[in-house]
Design a protein around this motif. Structure first.
Motif, PDB file in Angstrom:
ATOM      1  N   LEU A 252     -43.171  11.896 -17.318  1.00 42.24           N
ATOM      2  CA  LEU A 252     -42.685  11.227 -18.263  1.00 42.24           C
ATOM      3  C   LEU A 252     -43.767  10.620 -19.371  1.00 42.24           C
ATOM      4  CD1 LEU A 252     -40.207   9.308 -15.990  1.00 42.24           C
ATOM      5  CD2 LEU A 252     -39.581  10.959 -17.917  1.00 42.24           C
ATOM      6  N   ASP A 253     -44.932  10.082 -19.107  1.00 42.30           N
ATOM      7  CA  ASP A 253     -45.822   9.708 -19.872  1.00 42.30           C
ATOM      8  C   ASP A 253     -46.368  10.649 -20.688  1.00 42.30           C
ATOM      9  OD1 ASP A 253     -46.025   7.099 -18.874  1.00 42.30           O
ATOM     10  OD2 ASP A 253     -47.268   7.411 -17.371  1.00 42.30           O
ATOM     11  N   ARG A 254     -46.064  12.009 -20.629  1.00 44.53           N
ATOM     12  CA  ARG A 254     -46.619  13.140 -21.444  1.00 44.53           C
ATOM     13  C   ARG A 254     -45.521  13.647 -22.231  1.00 44.53           C
ATOM     14  NH1 ARG A 254     -49.792  11.144 -17.882  1.00 44.53           N
ATOM     15  NH2 ARG A 254     -51.836  11.211 -18.079  1.00 44.53           N
ATOM     16  N   LEU A 255     -44.292  13.170 -22.380  1.00 44.77           N
ATOM     17  CA  LEU A 255     -43.531  13.858 -22.981  1.00 44.77           C
ATOM     18  C   LEU A 255     -43.727  13.699 -24.667  1.00 44.77           C
ATOM     19  CD1 LEU A 255     -40.380  12.776 -21.506  1.00 44.77           C
ATOM     20  CD2 LEU A 255     -41.069  15.093 -21.540  1.00 44.77           C
ATOM     21  N   ASN A 256     -43.397  14.681 -25.313  1.00 41.69           N
ATOM     22  CA  ASN A 256     -43.744  14.620 -27.019  1.00 41.69           C
ATOM     23  C   ASN A 256     -42.573  14.239 -27.543  1.00 41.69           C
ATOM     24  OD1 ASN A 256     -46.202  16.112 -27.038  1.00 41.69           O
ATOM     25  ND2 ASN A 256     -44.950  17.964 -26.444  1.00 41.69           N
ATOM     26  N   PRO A 257     -42.855  13.425 -28.792  1.00 42.04           N
ATOM     27  CA  PRO A 257     -41.899  12.637 -29.442  1.00 42.04           C
ATOM     28  C   PRO A 257     -40.530  13.508 -29.807  1.00 42.04           C
ATOM     29  CG  PRO A 257     -43.877  12.138 -30.443  1.00 42.04           C
ATOM     30  CD  PRO A 257     -43.973  13.367 -29.270  1.00 42.04           C
ATOM     31  N   ASN A 258     -40.705  15.277 -30.114  1.00 38.56           N
ATOM     32  CA  ASN A 258     -39.594  15.756 -30.259  1.00 38.56           C
ATOM     33  C   ASN A 258     -39.013  16.426 -29.200  1.00 38.56           C
ATOM     34  OD1 ASN A 258     -40.001  15.470 -33.084  1.00 38.56           O
ATOM     35  ND2 ASN A 258     -41.581  17.132 -33.122  1.00 38.56           N
ATOM     36  N   ASP A 259     -39.365  16.164 -28.219  1.00 36.77           N
ATOM     37  CA  ASP A 259     -38.705  16.289 -26.710  1.00 36.77           C
ATOM     38  C   ASP A 259     -37.295  15.719 -26.463  1.00 36.77           C
ATOM     39  OD1 ASP A 259     -40.738  18.131 -26.223  1.00 36.77           O
ATOM     40  OD2 ASP A 259     -41.690  16.943 -24.909  1.00 36.77           O
ATOM     41  N   THR A 260     -36.580  16.425 -25.912  1.00 40.24           N
ATOM     42  CA  THR A 260     -35.407  15.313 -25.063  1.00 40.24           C
ATOM     43  C   THR A 260     -35.585  15.634 -23.666  1.00 40.24           C
ATOM     44  OG1 THR A 260     -33.957  17.373 -25.303  1.00 40.24           O
ATOM     45  CG2 THR A 260     -33.693  15.845 -27.028  1.00 40.24           C
ATOM     46  N   PHE A 261     -34.840  14.686 -23.021  1.00 41.17           N
ATOM     47  CA  PHE A 261     -35.358  14.835 -21.266  1.00 41.17           C
ATOM     48  C   PHE A 261     -34.101  14.174 -20.868  1.00 41.17           C
ATOM     49  CE2 PHE A 261     -36.336  10.558 -22.402  1.00 41.17           C
ATOM     50  CZ  PHE A 261     -36.383   9.791 -21.184  1.00 41.17           C
ATOM     51  N   GLN A 262     -34.046  14.447 -19.423  1.00 45.04           N
ATOM     52  CA  GLN A 262     -32.831  14.055 -18.729  1.00 45.04           C
ATOM     53  C   GLN A 262     -33.413  13.918 -17.110  1.00 45.04           C
ATOM     54  OE1 GLN A 262     -30.389  12.298 -17.605  1.00 45.04           O
ATOM     55  NE2 GLN A 262     -28.808  13.614 -18.277  1.00 45.04           N
ATOM     56  N   VAL A 263     -33.319  12.866 -16.362  1.00 41.71           N
ATOM     57  CA  VAL A 263     -33.789  12.752 -15.042  1.00 41.71           C
ATOM     58  C   VAL A 263     -32.538  12.798 -13.959  1.00 41.71           C
ATOM     59  CG1 VAL A 263     -34.984  11.279 -13.328  1.00 41.71           C
ATOM     60  CG2 VAL A 263     -35.414  11.261 -15.797  1.00 41.71           C
ATOM     61  N   LEU A 264     -32.737  13.620 -12.983  1.00 43.87           N
ATOM     62  CA  LEU A 264     -31.632  13.832 -11.991  1.00 43.87           C
ATOM     63  C   LEU A 264     -32.146  13.447 -10.595  1.00 43.87           C
ATOM     64  CD1 LEU A 264     -30.307  17.363 -12.950  1.00 43.87           C
ATOM     65  CD2 LEU A 264     -29.136  15.159 -13.379  1.00 43.87           C
ATOM     66  N   SER A 265     -31.401  12.832  -9.970  1.00 40.04           N
ATOM     67  CA  SER A 265     -31.887  12.611  -8.547  1.00 40.04           C
ATOM     68  C   SER A 265     -30.848  13.507  -7.585  1.00 40.04           C
ATOM     69  CB  SER A 265     -31.847  11.003  -8.229  1.00 40.04           C
ATOM     70  OG  SER A 265     -30.396  10.519  -8.346  1.00 40.04           O
TER      71      SER A 265
ATOM     72  N   TYR B 223     -35.882   4.037 -13.450  1.00 36.59           N
ATOM     73  CA  TYR B 223     -35.028   4.748 -12.416  1.00 36.59           C
ATOM     74  C   TYR B 223     -35.789   5.551 -11.230  1.00 36.59           C
ATOM     75  CZ  TYR B 223     -31.340   8.209 -11.315  1.00 36.59           C
ATOM     76  OH  TYR B 223     -30.471   9.173 -10.588  1.00 36.59           O
ATOM     77  N   VAL B 224     -36.801   6.235 -11.529  1.00 35.48           N
ATOM     78  CA  VAL B 224     -37.668   6.921 -10.662  1.00 35.48           C
ATOM     79  C   VAL B 224     -38.332   5.974  -9.872  1.00 35.48           C
ATOM     80  CG1 VAL B 224     -39.724   8.379 -10.680  1.00 35.48           C
ATOM     81  CG2 VAL B 224     -38.201   8.838 -12.340  1.00 35.48           C
ATOM     82  N   ALA B 225     -38.773   4.889 -10.258  1.00 34.58           N
ATOM     83  CA  ALA B 225     -39.368   4.064  -9.219  1.00 34.58           C
ATOM     84  C   ALA B 225     -38.495   3.397  -8.386  1.00 34.58           C
ATOM     85  CB  ALA B 225     -39.964   2.586 -10.130  1.00 34.58           C
ATOM     86  N   ALA B 226     -37.356   3.300  -8.557  1.00 32.82           N
ATOM     87  CA  ALA B 226     -36.251   2.755  -7.665  1.00 32.82           C
ATOM     88  C   ALA B 226     -35.639   3.789  -6.724  1.00 32.82           C
ATOM     89  CB  ALA B 226     -35.136   2.304  -8.456  1.00 32.82           C
ATOM     90  N   LEU B 227     -36.148   5.151  -7.071  1.00 30.29           N
ATOM     91  CA  LEU B 227     -35.846   6.214  -6.011  1.00 30.29           C
ATOM     92  C   LEU B 227     -36.097   6.083  -4.542  1.00 30.29           C
ATOM     93  CD1 LEU B 227     -35.875   9.435  -8.267  1.00 30.29           C
ATOM     94  CD2 LEU B 227     -33.709   8.241  -7.755  1.00 30.29           C
ATOM     95  N   ASP B 228     -35.192   6.366  -3.707  1.00 34.86           N
ATOM     96  CA  ASP B 228     -35.601   6.109  -2.120  1.00 34.86           C
ATOM     97  C   ASP B 228     -35.300   7.492  -1.607  1.00 34.86           C
ATOM     98  OD1 ASP B 228     -36.314   4.912  -0.097  1.00 34.86           O
ATOM     99  OD2 ASP B 228     -34.205   4.241   0.649  1.00 34.86           O
ATOM    100  N   ALA B 229     -36.300   7.921  -0.799  1.00 38.13           N
ATOM    101  CA  ALA B 229     -36.046   9.461  -0.208  1.00 38.13           C
ATOM    102  C   ALA B 229     -35.085   9.078   1.060  1.00 38.13           C
ATOM    103  CB  ALA B 229     -37.277  10.088   0.102  1.00 38.13           C
ATOM    104  N   ASP B 230     -33.904   9.667   0.831  1.00 36.65           N
ATOM    105  CA  ASP B 230     -32.967   9.520   1.974  1.00 36.65           C
ATOM    106  C   ASP B 230     -31.975  10.469   1.817  1.00 36.65           C
ATOM    107  OD1 ASP B 230     -31.362   8.214  -0.018  1.00 36.65           O
ATOM    108  OD2 ASP B 230     -30.682   6.582   1.051  1.00 36.65           O
TER     109      ASP B 230
END
Length: 87
Positions: free
Chosen positions: A5-18, A44-51
């Motif tokens: 997430l810290d290295r995405l380029n300004p022209n990118d688009t992204f989605q996060v799925l859990s 969102y990523v920081a709040a993910l819990d492995a269960d």
């Protein structure tokens, strides 16, 4: 994930799925890289819990259901802490 997430380029688009026994997406659709969207994704990523299970089929289907825009390369990364079920 935070590294990516810290290295995405300004022209990118992204989605996060859990995913575990089910799949959830952070955004309704892939979003442009903005400070606000990246911050929301990091929280969102920081709040993910492995269960639950580690069933990736639905996650792959969800990730590939939205067609990639023309002339864009779509890359998706799956990260898990355990054994993949229903692969």
């Amino acid at each position: 994930m935070l590294y990516i997430l810290d290295r995405l380029n300004p022209n990118d688009t992204f989605q996060v799925l859990s995913f575990s026994n089910s799949t959830e997406r952070l955004f309704k659709e892939p979003m442009k890289v903005t400070a606000q969207n990246a911050s929301e994704a990091k929280k969102y990523v920081a709040a993910l819990d492995a269960d639950g299970g580690t069933e990736m089929r639905e996650a792959v289907e969800t990730a590939t259901a939205t067609p990639a825009p023309e002339n864009r390369l779509r890359i998706f990364v799956l990260m898990t802490d355990g054994y993949i079920g229903n692969d």
